[in-house]
Scaffold this active site. Structure first.
Site, mmCIF file in Angstrom:
data_model
loop_
_atom_site.group_PDB
_atom_site.id
_atom_site.type_symbol
_atom_site.label_atom_id
_atom_site.label_comp_id
_atom_site.label_asym_id
_atom_site.label_seq_id
_atom_site.Cartn_x
_atom_site.Cartn_y
_atom_site.Cartn_z
ATOM 1 N N GLN A 1 2.968 10.219 0.672
ATOM 2 C CA GLN A 1 4.127 9.310 1.141
ATOM 3 C C GLN A 1 5.341 9.635 0.022
ATOM 4 O O GLN A 1 6.513 9.228 0.102
ATOM 5 C CB GLN A 1 3.956 7.906 1.070
ATOM 6 C CG GLN A 1 3.556 7.422 2.414
ATOM 7 C CD GLN A 1 3.196 5.647 2.607
ATOM 8 O OE1 GLN A 1 2.127 5.186 1.978
ATOM 9 N NE2 GLN A 1 3.972 5.092 2.967
ATOM 10 N N GLY B 1 0.604 -1.273 0.053
ATOM 11 C CA GLY B 1 -0.026 0.030 0.070
ATOM 12 C C GLY B 1 0.934 1.232 -0.064
ATOM 13 O O GLY B 1 1.911 1.385 0.352
ATOM 14 N N HIS C 1 -4.816 1.869 7.020
ATOM 15 C CA HIS C 1 -3.379 2.035 7.128
ATOM 16 C C HIS C 1 -3.244 3.286 6.327
ATOM 17 O O HIS C 1 -2.773 4.525 6.699
ATOM 18 C CB HIS C 1 -2.480 1.292 7.145
ATOM 19 C CG HIS C 1 -1.134 1.484 7.069
ATOM 20 N ND1 HIS C 1 -0.188 1.083 8.074
ATOM 21 C CD2 HIS C 1 -0.284 2.422 6.374
ATOM 22 C CE1 HIS C 1 1.106 1.584 7.788
ATOM 23 N NE2 HIS C 1 1.081 2.310 6.678
ATOM 24 N N GLU C 2 -3.375 3.460 5.010
ATOM 25 C CA GLU C 2 -3.286 4.320 4.066
ATOM 26 C C GLU C 2 -4.243 5.415 4.249
ATOM 27 O O GLU C 2 -3.949 6.537 3.922
ATOM 28 C CB GLU C 2 -3.589 3.697 2.908
ATOM 29 C CG GLU C 2 -2.864 2.360 2.291
ATOM 30 C CD GLU C 2 -1.469 2.510 2.493
ATOM 31 O OE1 GLU C 2 -0.780 3.718 2.229
ATOM 32 O OE2 GLU C 2 -0.628 1.514 2.799
ATOM 33 N N CYS D 1 5.505 -0.016 7.200
ATOM 34 C CA CYS D 1 5.239 1.048 6.324
ATOM 35 C C CYS D 1 6.613 1.517 5.555
ATOM 36 O O CYS D 1 7.437 1.571 6.219
ATOM 37 C CB CYS D 1 4.759 2.315 7.553
ATOM 38 S SG CYS D 1 4.386 3.867 6.597
ATOM 39 N N LEU D 2 6.502 1.594 4.458
ATOM 40 C CA LEU D 2 7.474 2.109 3.677
ATOM 41 C C LEU D 2 8.132 3.485 3.914
ATOM 42 O O LEU D 2 9.203 3.773 3.600
ATOM 43 C CB LEU D 2 6.967 2.340 2.137
ATOM 44 C CG LEU D 2 6.597 1.095 1.173
ATOM 45 C CD1 LEU D 2 5.996 1.161 -0.167
ATOM 46 C CD2 LEU D 2 8.050 0.009 1.168
ATOM 47 N N HIS E 1 -2.775 7.882 6.565
ATOM 48 C CA HIS E 1 -1.719 8.755 5.802
ATOM 49 C C HIS E 1 -2.220 9.866 5.328
ATOM 50 O O HIS E 1 -1.536 10.951 5.360
ATOM 51 C CB HIS E 1 -0.970 8.053 4.519
ATOM 52 C CG HIS E 1 0.282 7.120 4.985
ATOM 53 N ND1 HIS E 1 1.290 7.277 5.643
ATOM 54 C CD2 HIS E 1 0.265 5.603 5.119
ATOM 55 C CE1 HIS E 1 2.203 6.497 5.803
ATOM 56 N NE2 HIS E 1 1.491 5.166 5.411
HETATM 57 C C1 QAP Z 1 0.896 -0.892 4.972
HETATM 58 O O1 QAP Z 1 2.981 -1.384 4.120
HETATM 59 C C2 QAP Z 1 0.433 -2.075 5.843
HETATM 60 O O2 QAP Z 1 9.622 -1.909 6.474
HETATM 61 C C3 QAP Z 1 1.679 -0.869 3.672
HETATM 62 O O3 QAP Z 1 11.696 -2.532 5.038
HETATM 63 C C4 QAP Z 1 1.368 -2.786 6.203
HETATM 64 O O4 QAP Z 1 3.557 -1.823 2.213
HETATM 65 C C5 QAP Z 1 -0.855 -2.621 5.733
HETATM 66 C C6 QAP Z 1 7.549 -2.411 3.637
HETATM 67 C C7 QAP Z 1 0.879 -3.988 6.986
HETATM 68 C C8 QAP Z 1 -1.272 -3.564 6.269
HETATM 69 C C9 QAP Z 1 -0.278 -4.320 6.988
HETATM 70 C C10 QAP Z 1 7.931 -1.876 4.860
HETATM 71 C C11 QAP Z 1 8.584 -2.797 2.609
HETATM 72 C C12 QAP Z 1 6.300 -2.384 3.183
HETATM 73 C C13 QAP Z 1 9.385 -2.233 5.140
HETATM 74 C C14 QAP Z 1 3.911 -1.836 3.399
HETATM 75 C C15 QAP Z 1 10.262 -2.611 4.575
HETATM 76 C C16 QAP Z 1 9.903 -3.001 3.145
HETATM 77 C C17 QAP Z 1 5.214 -1.809 3.803
HETATM 78 CO CO CO Z 2 2.280 3.485 5.618
#
Ligand code: QAP
Ligand code: CO
Length: 200
Positions: A51, A46, A158-159, A116-117, A162
């Site tokens: 972001q 996401g 989550h999004e 989270c990215l 943001h």
């Molecule tokens: C949000 O998060 C989310 O730390 C999206 O090193 C997360 O895409 C929604 C990511 C969990 C539901 C459940 C994070 C990639 C990606 C990192 C992401 C990383 C590389 C996170």
């Molecule tokens: Co995020």
């Protein structure tokens, strides 16, 4: 298509409330395509416009990639926590582009180890609504509605956070969020450190 730079905490732009998205058609399609490319490139599920520095209420999501076999470690971190698609999730075509999303129904409780990215390398358990309905508009500006649960529901919440300037670390206990925030402020992110910077 083009990759966009992902902002990381504590960038002040991540704290702003994003504005209603008002541009549809090609401009919305181009922004979403670039965001999706950026998200896939970073192994994310996401990504919200703020972001990538665009303070507009648009998010892109693809939780369907989670079940795919991935050689990459980052994908596996997310994959390992997956429980598979629910019946409601299966009915929804992904990737999803949600413009001006609003939760119109919410019930139940679900916990998930979120990342989270914009806070790379940090994960912790967040409580969300389990089952939601969301109204939004598509890139053509047409009104849509969806109903979901599972990982997709968590990701949408989550999004949307943001878009309101909120990060998952703000939803942890004060002791946990302060630990993460202070560590980032002191040491930065592992990826960003120069090679002569030693871990303590
Ligand atoms: C949000 O998060 C989310 O730390 C999206 O090193 C997360 O895409 C929604 C990511 C969990 C539901 C459940 C994070 C990639 C990606 C990192 C992401 C990383 C590389 C996170
Ligand atoms: Co995020």
């Amino acid at each position: 298509m083009a990759l966009m730079k992902i902002l990381t905490y504590p960038d002040p732009r991540l704290r702003k409330k994003s504005l209603e998205h008002t541009e549809f058609g090609v401009s919305a399609e181009t922004l979403s395509a670039n965001m999706l490319e950026t998200m896939y490139d970073s192994k994310g599920i996401g990504l919200a416009a703020p972001q990538v520095g665009v303070l507009s209420r648009l998010v892109v999501i693809d939780t369907s990639i989670v079940g795919d076999s991935a050689e990459d470690t980052k994908s596996r971190e997310i994959e390992s926590k997956d429980t598979g698609l629910t019946e409601l999730e299966e009915k929804i075509e992904q990737p999803l582009i949600l413009i001006n999303p609003e939760v119109t129904f919410k019930e139940g409780e679900i916990q998930y180890d979120e990342g989270c990215l914009s806070v790379p390398g940090f994960y912790d358990t967040v409580k969300r609504f389990e089952h939601i309905k969301v109204k939004y508009v598509n890139t053509a500006g047409e009104p849509q509605e969806l109903e979901t649960d599972g990982l997709l529901s968590i990701c949408i919440q989550h999004e949307i956070d943001h878009l309101d300037g909120k990060l998952f670390i703000d939803r942890l206990s004060l002791i946990k969020s302060n630990r993460i925030k202070n560590k980032i402020k002191k040491l930065g992110y592992p990826e960003k450190k120069s090679s002569d910077d030693k871990e303590s």
